[in-house]
Design an enzyme around this catalytic site. Sequence first.
Site, PDB file in Angstrom:
ATOM      1  N   LEU A  80      29.495  19.200  37.355  1.00  0.00           N
ATOM      2  CA  LEU A  80      30.464  20.052  38.057  1.00  0.00           C
ATOM      3  C   LEU A  80      31.191  20.993  37.101  1.00  0.00           C
ATOM      4  O   LEU A  80      31.515  20.639  35.973  1.00  0.00           O
ATOM      5  CB  LEU A  80      31.481  19.178  38.801  1.00  0.00           C
ATOM      6  CG  LEU A  80      30.914  18.197  39.831  1.00  0.00           C
ATOM      7  CD1 LEU A  80      32.050  17.474  40.547  1.00  0.00           C
ATOM      8  CD2 LEU A  80      30.008  18.891  40.837  1.00  0.00           C
ATOM      9  N   GLY A 136      33.023  26.525  39.423  1.00  0.00           N
ATOM     10  CA  GLY A 136      32.430  26.994  40.674  1.00  0.00           C
ATOM     11  C   GLY A 136      32.451  25.910  41.738  1.00  0.00           C
ATOM     12  O   GLY A 136      32.822  26.145  42.890  1.00  0.00           O
ATOM     13  N   HIS A 137      32.056  24.693  41.336  1.00  0.00           N
ATOM     14  CA  HIS A 137      32.120  23.567  42.268  1.00  0.00           C
ATOM     15  C   HIS A 137      33.569  23.281  42.674  1.00  0.00           C
ATOM     16  O   HIS A 137      33.850  22.965  43.836  1.00  0.00           O
ATOM     17  CB  HIS A 137      31.521  22.306  41.631  1.00  0.00           C
ATOM     18  CG  HIS A 137      30.071  22.418  41.296  1.00  0.00           C
ATOM     19  ND1 HIS A 137      29.603  22.526  40.002  1.00  0.00           N
ATOM     20  CD2 HIS A 137      28.972  22.439  42.091  1.00  0.00           C
ATOM     21  CE1 HIS A 137      28.294  22.587  40.016  1.00  0.00           C
ATOM     22  NE2 HIS A 137      27.874  22.551  41.264  1.00  0.00           N
ATOM     23  N   GLY A 155      28.174  27.607  47.698  1.00  0.00           N
ATOM     24  CA  GLY A 155      28.524  28.754  46.871  1.00  0.00           C
ATOM     25  C   GLY A 155      27.603  29.936  47.100  1.00  0.00           C
ATOM     26  O   GLY A 155      26.388  29.768  47.310  1.00  0.00           O
ATOM     27  N   ASP A 181      24.055  30.796  45.150  1.00  0.00           N
ATOM     28  CA  ASP A 181      22.764  30.428  45.738  1.00  0.00           C
ATOM     29  C   ASP A 181      22.657  31.065  47.125  1.00  0.00           C
ATOM     30  O   ASP A 181      22.545  30.372  48.145  1.00  0.00           O
ATOM     31  CB  ASP A 181      22.650  28.909  45.829  1.00  0.00           C
ATOM     32  CG  ASP A 181      22.684  28.261  44.457  1.00  0.00           C
ATOM     33  OD1 ASP A 181      21.783  28.533  43.651  1.00  0.00           O
ATOM     34  OD2 ASP A 181      23.620  27.498  44.184  1.00  0.00           O
ATOM     35  N   SER A 232      25.352  25.259  36.263  1.00  0.00           N
ATOM     36  CA  SER A 232      25.115  24.059  35.444  1.00  0.00           C
ATOM     37  C   SER A 232      24.070  24.335  34.378  1.00  0.00           C
ATOM     38  O   SER A 232      24.077  23.706  33.310  1.00  0.00           O
ATOM     39  CB  SER A 232      24.657  22.907  36.338  1.00  0.00           C
ATOM     40  OG  SER A 232      25.645  22.611  37.306  1.00  0.00           O
TER      41      SER A 232
END
Length: 286
Positions: A32, A35-36, A153, A156, A192
């Site tokens: 994580l 963004g997460h 997000g 993707d 990531s």
Amino acid sequence: MLLNKIEDVRKQVAEWKKQGLKIGLVPTMGALHEGHLSLIKKAKANCDKVVVSVFVNPIQFGPSEDFDKYPRTLDADTKLCDTESVDIVFAPAPAEMYGEGQRLSNDTLTYVCPPFFYVNKLCGKSRVGHFDGVCTVVMKLFNIVQPDCAFFGQKDAQQVIIIKKMVKDLNVPIEITQCPIVRESSGLALSSRNKYLSEEGKKDALALSKVLNNIKACYQKGITDVSALKETAYSFLTDKHDLEYLEFVDKTTLEDKEKADRETLVLVACRVENVRLIDNIYIEEN
């Protein structure tokens, strides 16, 4: 709380549902980052209870992809979720999700397969079967958690569009919320996989956001021809960039665009130091 078993998650969710609480799900593969955290914060702001799944999904990786070396940082992920007061971190083993000894292929396992038109382009063209794996695990998570809302997000973007299509076509009673891309101060989209890059590689990776921002600036100056806009990208790319695609599509249907307009989404995929990176931008603000 950290839970590993489907049954335990279902029991807790059932209690919440008895209380009439609104449940949010943030599906992740772990490792994580900010963004997460932006997804988690959005879920916390809109729901009474939040479940974050941490599961590196084997069936969305191709034979030559990075499943084995994909970063797994569950202890750090759990601590990060605790700081955000996440109610459940669901971290199942593959056997829990797919069955002990199950052969993980669509000749023995039931898959959810999105429409060919949506997957035979962009990331799906080079990652054959990837979105079958994504939709299968997401639908399983939806069935396990039974959330009211799920948060994804924009980085993707193709994935979110496909999941929205799946939810609509299969009458899944879940609201899908797309959250903006979070970037480093340099402009690099958080991922990531950025952990695989050297400091020099991170500088080279900035070409992706530079390409997209320059295309948007050219569009704002009146250039709408997609071929012309693509030409503006090449000055930012060198032999350190292995460009996979630069495409202009409709932001809802993924149909190709010949002329850019307010419905256009621009997406790029490129390998830097053999690390596959993606980024995108709406050519006009939503």
